[in-house]
Design an enzyme around this catalytic site. Structure first.
Site, PDB file in Angstrom:
ATOM      1  N   ASN A  52       0.798  -1.132  -0.055  1.00 11.90           N
ATOM      2  CA  ASN A  52      -0.025   0.147  -0.085  1.00 11.90           C
ATOM      3  C   ASN A  52       0.758   1.268   0.049  1.00 11.90           C
ATOM      4  O   ASN A  52       0.412   2.409   0.053  1.00 11.90           O
ATOM      5  CB  ASN A  52      -0.952  -0.028   1.267  1.00 11.90           C
ATOM      6  N   ASN A  53       2.274   1.144  -0.138  1.00  9.87           N
ATOM      7  CA  ASN A  53       2.956   2.096  -0.325  1.00  9.87           C
ATOM      8  C   ASN A  53       3.255   2.692  -1.383  1.00  9.87           C
ATOM      9  O   ASN A  53       3.970   1.992  -2.481  1.00  9.87           O
ATOM     10  CB  ASN A  53       4.253   1.567   0.374  1.00  9.87           C
TER      11      ASN A  53
ATOM     12  N   HIS B 290       4.951   4.982  -3.011  1.00 15.86           N
ATOM     13  CA  HIS B 290       6.304   5.166  -3.133  1.00 15.86           C
ATOM     14  C   HIS B 290       7.044   3.981  -3.856  1.00 15.86           C
ATOM     15  O   HIS B 290       7.593   3.831  -4.978  1.00 15.86           O
ATOM     16  CB  HIS B 290       7.312   5.663  -2.246  1.00 15.86           C
ATOM     17  N   LYS B 291       6.681   2.909  -3.059  1.00 15.49           N
ATOM     18  CA  LYS B 291       7.372   1.513  -3.635  1.00 15.49           C
ATOM     19  C   LYS B 291       6.565   1.277  -4.795  1.00 15.49           C
ATOM     20  O   LYS B 291       7.410   0.908  -6.029  1.00 15.49           O
ATOM     21  CB  LYS B 291       7.011   0.671  -2.572  1.00 15.49           C
TER      22      LYS B 291
ATOM     23  N   ASP C  57       9.977  -6.681   1.568  1.00 17.20           N
ATOM     24  CA  ASP C  57      10.014  -6.035   2.888  1.00 17.20           C
ATOM     25  C   ASP C  57      11.464  -5.600   2.792  1.00 17.20           C
ATOM     26  O   ASP C  57      12.258  -6.448   2.112  1.00 17.20           O
ATOM     27  CB  ASP C  57       9.953  -7.299   3.740  1.00 17.20           C
TER      28      ASP C  57
ATOM     29  N   PHE D 106      11.490   8.529   0.171  1.00 16.63           N
ATOM     30  CA  PHE D 106      10.561   8.352   1.620  1.00 16.63           C
ATOM     31  C   PHE D 106      11.551   7.629   2.384  1.00 16.63           C
ATOM     32  O   PHE D 106      12.600   7.563   2.135  1.00 16.63           O
ATOM     33  CB  PHE D 106       9.228   7.550   0.749  1.00 16.63           C
TER      34      PHE D 106
ATOM     35  N   TYR E  14      13.738   6.503   5.132  1.00 17.18           N
ATOM     36  CA  TYR E  14      14.993   7.176   5.784  1.00 17.18           C
ATOM     37  C   TYR E  14      16.182   7.699   4.535  1.00 17.18           C
ATOM     38  O   TYR E  14      17.270   7.835   4.796  1.00 17.18           O
ATOM     39  CB  TYR E  14      15.956   6.105   6.152  1.00 17.18           C
ATOM     40  N   ASP E  15      15.412   7.921   3.224  1.00 13.75           N
ATOM     41  CA  ASP E  15      16.075   8.288   2.191  1.00 13.75           C
ATOM     42  C   ASP E  15      16.883   9.732   2.306  1.00 13.75           C
ATOM     43  O   ASP E  15      18.185   9.797   1.984  1.00 13.75           O
ATOM     44  CB  ASP E  15      15.094   8.758   0.934  1.00 13.75           C
TER      45      ASP E  15
ATOM     46  N   LYS F 271      18.156   6.805  -8.240  1.00 18.87           N
ATOM     47  CA  LYS F 271      18.032   5.942  -6.946  1.00 18.87           C
ATOM     48  C   LYS F 271      17.588   4.501  -7.420  1.00 18.87           C
ATOM     49  O   LYS F 271      18.321   3.417  -7.026  1.00 18.87           O
ATOM     50  CB  LYS F 271      16.867   6.410  -6.145  1.00 18.87           C
TER      51      LYS F 271
HETATM   52  P1  ITT Z   1       4.172  -2.262   2.755  1.00 16.98           P
HETATM   53  O1  ITT Z   1       4.710  -3.235   3.971  1.00 16.98           O
HETATM   54  O2  ITT Z   1       3.026  -1.643   2.584  1.00 16.98           O
HETATM   55  O3  ITT Z   1       4.729  -2.598   1.486  1.00 16.98           O
HETATM   56  P2  ITT Z   1       6.267  -0.402   4.114  1.00 16.98           P
HETATM   57  O4  ITT Z   1       6.134   1.051   4.038  1.00 16.98           O
HETATM   58  O5  ITT Z   1       6.045  -0.807   5.350  1.00 16.98           O
HETATM   59  O6  ITT Z   1       5.310  -0.866   2.877  1.00 16.98           O
HETATM   60  P3  ITT Z   1       8.607  -1.762   3.980  1.00 16.98           P
HETATM   61  O7  ITT Z   1       7.848  -2.793   5.236  1.00 16.98           O
HETATM   62  O8  ITT Z   1       9.173  -2.628   3.006  1.00 16.98           O
HETATM   63  O9  ITT Z   1       7.533  -0.877   3.631  1.00 16.98           O
HETATM   64  O10 ITT Z   1       9.837  -1.094   4.570  1.00 16.98           O
HETATM   65  C1  ITT Z   1       9.888  -0.715   5.953  1.00 16.98           C
HETATM   66  C2  ITT Z   1      10.523   0.631   6.046  1.00 16.98           C
HETATM   67  O11 ITT Z   1      11.832   0.591   5.774  1.00 16.98           O
HETATM   68  C3  ITT Z   1       9.415   1.588   5.454  1.00 16.98           C
HETATM   69  O12 ITT Z   1       8.510   2.013   6.449  1.00 16.98           O
HETATM   70  C4  ITT Z   1      10.796   2.776   5.382  1.00 16.98           C
HETATM   71  O13 ITT Z   1      10.500   3.547   6.459  1.00 16.98           O
HETATM   72  C5  ITT Z   1      12.050   1.899   5.174  1.00 16.98           C
HETATM   73  N1  ITT Z   1      12.209   1.927   3.841  1.00 16.98           N
HETATM   74  C6  ITT Z   1      11.777   0.886   2.967  1.00 16.98           C
HETATM   75  N2  ITT Z   1      12.296   1.159   1.529  1.00 16.98           N
HETATM   76  C7  ITT Z   1      13.121   2.435   1.571  1.00 16.98           C
HETATM   77  C8  ITT Z   1      13.512   3.421   0.685  1.00 16.98           C
HETATM   78  O14 ITT Z   1      13.819   2.828  -0.569  1.00 16.98           O
HETATM   79  N3  ITT Z   1      14.220   4.120   1.292  1.00 16.98           N
HETATM   80  C9  ITT Z   1      14.181   4.815   2.435  1.00 16.98           C
HETATM   81  N4  ITT Z   1      13.471   3.878   3.371  1.00 16.98           N
HETATM   82  C10 ITT Z   1      12.852   2.768   2.913  1.00 16.98           C
END
Ligand code: ITT
Length: 193
Positions: free
Chosen positions: A9-10, A12-13, A69, A149, A151-152, A172
């Site tokens: 649901n992210n 950005h991802k 993840d 988004f 910790y970027d 990126k």
């Molecule tokens: P979903 O579980 O819905 O996919 P999420 O935001 O919880 O989304 P993750 O569990 O994969 O995403 O990531 C855990 C955390 O790590 C996320 O909340 C960010 O704070 C950080 N993170 C993940 N990918 C990142 C990126 O590309 N750049 C910076 N921080 C990132």
């Protein structure tokens, strides 16, 4: 066009992965398949959580899908926040609070080495595959940049003198953990067809 569900649901991802997989793939997010649930990530490994998310979609919605993840693993903090990156400062998934806590815990640390690690779990029918991507870098002392988004703003990838939040999305994606894991996924799709 090949349709595939990315169990996230992210937004950005989703954008990052759509850009990497390209126009050949129609990548649907959880919202697009009518799933607005926050799938509980109860494992203590990235691998386990990626599998839980992909399995949840396959079992409840029937779609072949993949999930990722990601964790930020900081050497001087013994690998923290790692699998708990989203909830480092509490259950609110608050990126600002997470970064503030990280910078606080890194105060005075000489070793600033860190890495982002992503595990993607793909479930197609009865088969499951995993792909990993890693980017090494360093944690700087204060936030810089406004792209991306999580910790970027505090992470400078190896080979750059700017944070992920100061890079364009193309820059990126070219070197990032998710970029590398998704490139492996893309290669797998291409070899299969
Ligand atoms: P979903 O579980 O819905 O996919 P999420 O935001 O919880 O989304 P993750 O569990 O994969 O995403 O990531 C855990 C955390 O790590 C996320 O909340 C960010 O704070 C950080 N993170 C993940 N990918 C990142 C990126 O590309 N750049 C910076 N921080 C990132």
């Amino acid at each position: 066009m090949n349709k595939i569900v990315f169990a996230t649901n992210n937004a950005h991802k989703l954008d990052e992965v759509r850009a990497i997989l390209g126009e050949e793939y129609c990548v649907l997010g959880l919202h697009d398949i009518g799933c607005d649930e926050d799938i509980p990530e109860t494992s203590d490994t990235l691998d386990g959580n990626a599998e839980i998310k992909a399995r949840f979609v396959k079992d409840n919605y029937g779609y072949d899908c993949f999930a990722d993840d990601t964790g930020l693993e900081v050497e001087a903090l013994d690998g923290a926040p790692g699998v708990y990156s989203a909830r480092y400062a509490g259950p609110g998934h608050d990126s600002e609070a997470n970064m503030t806590l990280l910078l606080q815990n890194m105060k005075g640390k000489v070793n600033r080495s860190a890495r982002f690690r992503t595990v993607i779990c793909l479930i197609e029918g009865d088969s499951m595959k995993k792909f990993e991507g890693i980017v090494n870098g360093t944690i700087i002392e204060e936030r810089k940049g406004s792209n991306g988004f999580g910790y970027d703003p505090v992470f400078v990838p190896e080979g750059f003198d700017r944070t992920f939040a100061e890079l364009s999305s193309e820059e990126k994606n070219g070197v990032s953990h998710r970029g590398r894991a998704t490139a492996c996924l893309s290669e797998y799709f291409h070899n299969k067809n």
